[in-house]
Write an enzyme that holds these catalytic residues in place. Structure first.
Site, PDB file in Angstrom:
ATOM      1  N   ASP A 177      24.643 -16.680  -3.243  1.00 28.07           N
ATOM      2  CA  ASP A 177      24.012 -17.778  -2.537  1.00 28.07           C
ATOM      3  C   ASP A 177      22.820 -17.184  -1.773  1.00 28.07           C
ATOM      4  OD1 ASP A 177      23.760 -20.347  -1.153  1.00 28.07           O
ATOM      5  OD2 ASP A 177      24.620 -19.311   0.565  1.00 28.07           O
TER       6      ASP A 177
ATOM      7  N   ASP B 155      20.723 -19.028   1.425  1.00 29.32           N
ATOM      8  CA  ASP B 155      20.657 -19.334   2.861  1.00 29.32           C
ATOM      9  C   ASP B 155      21.980 -19.015   3.549  1.00 29.32           C
ATOM     10  OD1 ASP B 155      17.995 -20.325   2.944  1.00 29.32           O
ATOM     11  OD2 ASP B 155      18.676 -22.192   2.029  1.00 29.32           O
TER      12      ASP B 155
END
Length: 250
Positions: free
Chosen positions: A26, A28
């Protein structure tokens, strides 16, 4: 706490990482603590657009349950019962201003990679593991962050990069992960997803990919009981991740 039952020792976490054919990240909150910059960029866009909206940290933490920037704006607007209507064009313009300002903030160098991220990327490449990205954010936001952190040719190190706008449904739907698996031509059990939120955990789990959680600022109190590993940050992998290279490493 609920996550403790899922947590294994850092040495076990490092073994899980080492044995994977691919690591899927991922962005953020996972690679860098970007969410505060996103919040500031949203508020900048609102002011530029003449809206009297302001998202403080508490409001933004709640809005992060809605995945996607344009979706977040739309969800907040729906709560403003007396607000004038915002068209799709208005929302797109707000998001454009927000994205441009986010890139300006990132370019100042104020958002480094989280502890242990660079070491993990370096060790994975040395072991011959494949790297991928599965995120809800946009390609522009990914490039703004990683061009600053890893250099302009950062994308060459990743075999698959799937962003929110590439799929029909964003996290917690599994779409980004299913797309990454298809591009890598790997089984879910051959990979490890590295996430920081319950939405990310659910998305990867729905794709049957084991998940390592690295707790982040806005999501540290999420329920991570379904994760294989829960760490405060990736530096907990320590020296373990640098050893025991896989046979196919060069």
């Amino acid at each position: 706490m609920q996550a403790e039952a899922a947590t294994i020792a850092p040495s076990g976490a490092a073994e899980l990482i080492r044995n994977a054919a691919a690591l899927i990240f991922d962005v953020d909150g996972t690679l860098a603590e970007t969410e505060e910059l996103h919040r500031r960029a949203f508020n900048h866009a609102f002011a530029r657009h003449g809206l009297d909206w302001h998202w403080d940290r508490a409001a933004y933490k709640d809005l992060l349950r809605v995945t996607g920037g344009k979706e977040r704006i739309r969800a907040f607007h729906a709560r403003q019962w007396i607000a004038p209507p915002l068209s799709d064009a208005d929302i797109a313009e707000l998001h454009r201003i927000k994205t441009a300002h986010y890139a300006e903030l990132v370019e100042t160098g104020c958002c480094p990679l989280r502890p242990g991220v660079m070491e993990l990327l370096t060790a994975a490449k040395a072991r011959g593991q494949r790297l991928a990205i599965a995120t809800t954010t946009s390609h522009g936001n990914i490039d703004a962050l990683l061009s600053q952190a890893l250099g302009p040719r950062w994308a060459a190190d990743f075999d698959a990069i799937v962003a929110g706008d590439d799929v029909r449904h964003k996290k917690p739907a599994p779409d980004v992960y299913l797309d990454v698996l298809a591009r890598l031509k790997l089984a879910p059990s051959d990979c490890v997803a590295i996430e920081d939120s319950s939405n990310g955990l659910i998305a990867a789990s729905r794709a049957d990919i084991p998940v390592l959680i690295t707790r982040s600022l806005f999501f540290r109190d999420d329920d991570f009981s379904a994760a294989r590993v829960v760490l405060d940050d990736l530096s907990e992998l320590g020296a373990e991740q640098k050893t025991a290279k896989q046979p196919h490493a060069q």
